[in-house]
Design a protein around this motif. Sequence first.
Motif, PDB file in Angstrom:
ATOM      1  N   GLU A  32       7.226 -18.787   0.994  1.00 20.08           N
ATOM      2  CA  GLU A  32       8.591 -18.878   1.530  1.00 20.08           C
ATOM      3  C   GLU A  32       9.599 -19.287   0.468  1.00 20.08           C
ATOM      4  O   GLU A  32       9.242 -19.886  -0.548  1.00 20.08           O
ATOM      5  CB  GLU A  32       8.625 -19.921   2.662  1.00 20.08           C
ATOM      6  CG  GLU A  32       7.785 -19.518   3.856  1.00 20.08           C
ATOM      7  CD  GLU A  32       7.523 -20.664   4.817  1.00 20.08           C
ATOM      8  OE1 GLU A  32       7.380 -20.409   6.019  1.00 20.08           O
ATOM      9  OE2 GLU A  32       7.447 -21.830   4.359  1.00 20.08           O
ATOM     10  N   LYS A  58      14.162 -20.323   0.133  1.00 23.27           N
ATOM     11  CA  LYS A  58      15.277 -20.829   0.927  1.00 23.27           C
ATOM     12  C   LYS A  58      16.586 -20.324   0.338  1.00 23.27           C
ATOM     13  O   LYS A  58      16.762 -20.326  -0.877  1.00 23.27           O
ATOM     14  CB  LYS A  58      15.242 -22.352   0.841  1.00 23.27           C
ATOM     15  CG  LYS A  58      15.938 -23.056   1.960  1.00 23.27           C
ATOM     16  CD  LYS A  58      15.598 -24.537   1.833  1.00 23.27           C
ATOM     17  CE  LYS A  58      16.295 -25.361   2.864  1.00 23.27           C
ATOM     18  NZ  LYS A  58      15.992 -26.775   2.720  1.00 23.27           N
ATOM     19  N   ASN A  70      20.264 -22.554   3.242  1.00 26.24           N
ATOM     20  CA  ASN A  70      19.511 -23.436   4.148  1.00 26.24           C
ATOM     21  C   ASN A  70      18.630 -22.726   5.160  1.00 26.24           C
ATOM     22  O   ASN A  70      18.191 -23.321   6.136  1.00 26.24           O
ATOM     23  CB  ASN A  70      20.452 -24.379   4.890  1.00 26.24           C
ATOM     24  CG  ASN A  70      20.563 -25.684   4.134  1.00 26.24           C
ATOM     25  OD1 ASN A  70      19.597 -26.085   3.462  1.00 26.24           O
ATOM     26  ND2 ASN A  70      21.705 -26.308   4.214  1.00 26.24           N
ATOM     27  N   ILE A 115      15.085 -20.740   5.697  1.00 25.31           N
ATOM     28  CA  ILE A 115      13.788 -20.457   5.066  1.00 25.31           C
ATOM     29  C   ILE A 115      13.336 -19.072   5.499  1.00 25.31           C
ATOM     30  O   ILE A 115      13.344 -18.748   6.696  1.00 25.31           O
ATOM     31  CB  ILE A 115      12.750 -21.524   5.485  1.00 25.31           C
ATOM     32  CG1 ILE A 115      13.179 -22.904   4.964  1.00 25.31           C
ATOM     33  CG2 ILE A 115      11.361 -21.169   4.968  1.00 25.31           C
ATOM     34  CD1 ILE A 115      12.380 -24.057   5.520  1.00 25.31           C
ATOM     35  N   TYR A 140       8.790 -26.357   2.470  1.00 27.93           N
ATOM     36  CA  TYR A 140       8.391 -24.998   2.841  1.00 27.93           C
ATOM     37  C   TYR A 140       7.366 -24.541   1.804  1.00 27.93           C
ATOM     38  O   TYR A 140       7.225 -25.168   0.749  1.00 27.93           O
ATOM     39  CB  TYR A 140       9.596 -24.046   2.908  1.00 27.93           C
ATOM     40  CG  TYR A 140      10.411 -23.960   1.631  1.00 27.93           C
ATOM     41  CD1 TYR A 140      10.105 -23.014   0.671  1.00 27.93           C
ATOM     42  CD2 TYR A 140      11.481 -24.820   1.397  1.00 27.93           C
ATOM     43  CE1 TYR A 140      10.846 -22.939  -0.494  1.00 27.93           C
ATOM     44  CE2 TYR A 140      12.220 -24.743   0.245  1.00 27.93           C
ATOM     45  CZ  TYR A 140      11.904 -23.803  -0.704  1.00 27.93           C
ATOM     46  OH  TYR A 140      12.617 -23.737  -1.854  1.00 27.93           O
ATOM     47  N   SER A 190       6.364 -22.821  -1.028  1.00 27.84           N
ATOM     48  CA  SER A 190       6.917 -22.065  -2.160  1.00 27.84           C
ATOM     49  C   SER A 190       5.825 -21.356  -2.962  1.00 27.84           C
ATOM     50  O   SER A 190       6.114 -20.541  -3.827  1.00 27.84           O
ATOM     51  CB  SER A 190       7.710 -22.997  -3.058  1.00 27.84           C
ATOM     52  OG  SER A 190       6.879 -24.050  -3.489  1.00 27.84           O
TER      53      SER A 190
END
Length: 376
Positions: A165, A167, A170, A172, A285, A287
Amino acid sequence: MIPLFDLTRQYNKLREEVLRTVDSVLSDGRVILGPAVENFEKELAEYLDVKHAIGVANGSDALVIALHALGIEKGDKVVTTPYTFFATASCIVRNGGVPVFVDVDPETYNIDLEQVEHAIRKENAKAVIPVHLFGRTVDFEKLHFLKVKYGVKILEDAAQSIGSEGKTDNIIKKSGTFGNIGIFSFFPTKNLGAYGDAGAIVTNDDTLAERAKMLRQHGSKKKYFHEMVGYNSRLDSLHAAILSVKLKYLDEWTERRINIAKEYQRLFEEKRLPLKYPKVEEKGYRSHVYHQYVVEFEDEQTRDRVKEYLTKNDIGTALYYPLPLHLQKCFAEYGYKEGDFPVSERLSKTTLALPIFPELTDEEIATIVEKISEVI
Ligand SMILES: Cc1ncc(COP(=O)(O)O)c(C=O)c1O
């Protein structure tokens, strides 16, 4: 023996489910497209939160079709990274375009977006193909900036990064769904792998989806009536049905991959080994989904010594990638030479992929780290 990757351990757990689904497809008889492919496409689109998912024969075809759908044609310049699998760049040439390489960031190994901006301006590039290499998402904020400022098309090569994921504003989003169009590979070793070649194209753009759907099937919407010259590149129904079974486990497998990366990290820190590894970051999240676990050594000699010692001890490793794409013989006509992209060239000599797959045990990780420690 600790292999780099082992598909059989996973199969042992899924055997019943996989055989049942294979039987249901064969009993149904619709083995070209049909319900199995439609179901998987729907489930994949839901998982990724994207409007359209289109199953194709493999990730390489997905790239060719996605670029074709974007309208890339003869002479168009497309910016990408030289530190990736061959198909990321060959798709440009296969569409008649010209690959424009820029170097990667030495920390993330992903394409350096500052250099991408420079290349877009200098070459008047039409599109960019960022690769979420080894499962780590490219910086969405910077990509978004380039998309808006220059109007370039973004084709995300998410072949290695399903479930990762990023971003922006803001929000995701999953890799593959951020650009104009994205692609996935379901090659057997991928985080979500079929038992043969398979791939998918994803997009939120209705027109691109329609074009991609036509292109995978000889450029036709209606059988025997061709609007474009397309390909025969459909996702096999059997693979689609198996992928539907496996998709349910993907998040669980991804969590295990992240935990394996944490365990490697803990042991490397404990032993204070002189190597660079992909640190697990708490960003709120995912990454990085650790498709490959790639570590970097001081120099080529050390890397080769470690590789040799691990091989001798029955531990699988691999080199991703031993020759950057700008130095490949088949791309000689574009005039690149050694020294053009120092980071990619150095990484091709100093990095080594270590075993990672969800069924790898903590004991095996300890053995691998112990052996690395012995040799360096
Ligand atoms: C970054 C990248 N792009 C594209 C591909 C091509 O996918 P496939 O092997 O399914 O054709 C791969 C797979 O190996 C890959 O790793």
